[in-house]
Design a protein around this motif. Structure first.
Motif, short mmCIF file in Angstrom:
data_model
loop_
_atom_site.label_atom_id
_atom_site.label_comp_id
_atom_site.label_asym_id
_atom_site.label_seq_id
_atom_site.Cartn_x
_atom_site.Cartn_y
_atom_site.Cartn_z
N UNK A 200 0.83 -1.21 0.00
CA UNK A 200 0.00 0.00 0.00
C UNK A 200 0.86 1.26 0.00
N UNK A 201 1.98 1.22 0.72
CA UNK A 201 2.88 2.37 0.74
C UNK A 201 3.38 2.66 -0.67
N UNK A 202 3.68 1.61 -1.44
CA UNK A 202 4.09 1.80 -2.83
C UNK A 202 3.00 2.44 -3.67
N UNK A 203 1.76 2.02 -3.45
CA UNK A 203 0.63 2.60 -4.19
C UNK A 203 0.45 4.07 -3.85
N UNK A 204 0.56 4.40 -2.56
CA UNK A 204 0.42 5.81 -2.15
C UNK A 204 1.61 6.64 -2.64
N UNK A 205 2.80 6.03 -2.69
CA UNK A 205 3.97 6.73 -3.22
C UNK A 205 3.74 7.11 -4.68
N UNK A 206 3.14 6.19 -5.44
CA UNK A 206 2.82 6.48 -6.85
C UNK A 206 1.83 7.63 -6.96
N UNK A 207 0.86 7.66 -6.04
CA UNK A 207 -0.10 8.77 -6.02
C UNK A 207 0.59 10.10 -5.72
N UNK A 208 1.54 10.06 -4.79
CA UNK A 208 2.28 11.27 -4.45
C UNK A 208 3.09 11.77 -5.65
N UNK A 215 7.34 13.02 -12.31
CA UNK A 215 6.65 12.00 -13.07
C UNK A 215 6.45 12.42 -14.51
N UNK A 216 6.39 13.73 -14.75
CA UNK A 216 6.18 14.22 -16.09
C UNK A 216 7.49 14.45 -16.84
N UNK A 217 8.61 14.27 -16.15
CA UNK A 217 9.90 14.53 -16.76
C UNK A 217 10.35 13.35 -17.60
N UNK A 218 10.89 13.64 -18.79
CA UNK A 218 11.41 12.59 -19.66
C UNK A 218 12.58 11.87 -19.02
N UNK A 219 13.30 12.52 -18.08
CA UNK A 219 14.46 11.91 -17.45
C UNK A 219 14.09 10.66 -16.67
N UNK A 220 12.84 10.60 -16.16
CA UNK A 220 12.38 9.44 -15.41
C UNK A 220 12.38 8.19 -16.28
N UNK A 221 12.29 8.40 -17.59
CA UNK A 221 12.16 7.27 -18.51
C UNK A 221 13.48 6.93 -19.20
N UNK A 222 14.57 7.53 -18.73
CA UNK A 222 15.89 7.18 -19.26
C UNK A 222 16.30 5.79 -18.80
N UNK A 223 17.04 5.09 -19.65
CA UNK A 223 17.55 3.76 -19.31
C UNK A 223 18.97 3.88 -18.79
N UNK A 224 19.26 3.19 -17.70
CA UNK A 224 20.59 3.22 -17.12
C UNK A 224 21.32 1.90 -17.35
N UNK A 225 20.57 0.80 -17.39
CA UNK A 225 21.16 -0.52 -17.63
C UNK A 225 20.13 -1.38 -18.33
N UNK A 226 20.38 -1.63 -19.59
CA UNK A 226 19.45 -2.46 -20.37
C UNK A 226 19.38 -3.88 -19.80
N UNK A 227 20.52 -4.38 -19.33
CA UNK A 227 20.56 -5.73 -18.76
C UNK A 227 19.66 -5.83 -17.53
N UNK A 228 19.82 -4.89 -16.57
CA UNK A 228 19.00 -4.92 -15.37
C UNK A 228 17.53 -4.72 -15.70
N UNK A 229 17.25 -3.90 -16.69
CA UNK A 229 15.87 -3.66 -17.09
C UNK A 229 15.21 -4.94 -17.59
#
Length: 259
Positions: A200-208, A215-229
């Motif tokens: 539930x804490x994770x769900x509320x964190x997403x709401x926050x 959340x609207x920043x393109x930087x959030x969607x940058x890839x840092x490690x394709x392998x880990x992804x």
């Protein structure tokens, strides 16, 4: 980038964190298999090093699963899909326990994740009405305070503050909630209490996060490690397959190759 578009996209950093957790989990389970099942000295050494780490491995899995409630089209579908491999794992390990004592799983992490997703689907419309920041804090506190429920106490992790009534632990069917009998044994045990609170804490964190520019920043969607992804994206399949593979490879090496 609009919020509607954002919420439908897969966020690479979540998969990357989950992927790193999977790798640590595989290392720990390899050490467990080598040390506890096959009694290999190298396994016992690895286990001593990794033992403190394995307690934190589930945290990102459960927390990120809570975040993903806001990215999923149907949490009911997610829960029901997870229920299938969870029940298969239960059945296989319970049968195998007759030959390798102590490996039976009665309510493991996959059982728990399946259950909390379905619970969230049932209760979500009420939960989502509560203020996100306050609810996030309350859920994190409840997670910490109820950490020792399965050990018959409430407190802050290892600090015992309140002893739970013994009557809660008399019914053998109460273990999924967090009230196992003293004779209950499961090699992987994740009861709804306290783990539903972390979910539930994770769900509320997403709401926050929805109300921040991050959340609207393109930087959030940058890839840092394709392998880990990739590892994180297929974490469920890896979780199901890794322990039988580790066991089989070790058995073959010891009995055929290593002689």
């Amino acid at each position: 980038m609009s919020e509607t578009k954002t919420l439908k996209q897969r966020i690479p950093i979540l998969d990357e964190i989950r992927g790193l957790s999977v790798i640590v989990m595989i290392a720990y389970h390899t050490a467990f298999t080598w040390g506890n099942i096959f009694s290999l000295p190298v396994g016992k050494t690895m286990l001593a090093v990794l033992e403190p780490i394995h307690y934190v491995i589930p945290f990102p899995f459960v927390f990120i699963s809570g975040i993903c409630t806001k990215l999923s089209r149907s949490n009911l579908r997610r829960g029901l899909i997870l229920m299938i491999p969870a029940l298969i794992i239960n059945a296989v390990t319970i049968v195998a326990d007759k030959y390798i004592s102590g490996i039976a799983i009665y309510f493991g992490v996959i059982n728990m994740l399946s259950a909390v997703m379905i619970l969230y689907w049932i209760t979500g419309k009420y939960i989502e009405k509560l203020p996100s920041r306050l609810s996030f804090g309350v859920c994190m506190i409840l997670f910490m305070v109820t950490w020792g429920i399965k050990l018959e106490y409430m407190g802050i992790f290892g600090i015992r503050l309140v002893k739970m009534p013994e009557v809660l632990y008399k019914n053998k069917f109460m273990f999924p909630i967090g009230f196992p009998t003293r004779h209950f044994v499961s090699s992987d045990y994740f009861p709804l209490i306290p783990w539903f609170f972390l979910f539930l804490a994770g769900a509320y964190f997403a709401d926050m996060m929805k109300h921040t520019s991050r959340l609207k920043s393109d930087k959030l969607y940058n890839r840092h490690s394709r392998f880990l992804e990739i590892v994180g994206k297929y974490a469920l399949y890896i979780y199901i397959a890794h322990q039988p593979v580790i066991f089989a490879l070790t058995y073959v090496y010891i009995n055929f190759i290593g002689k």
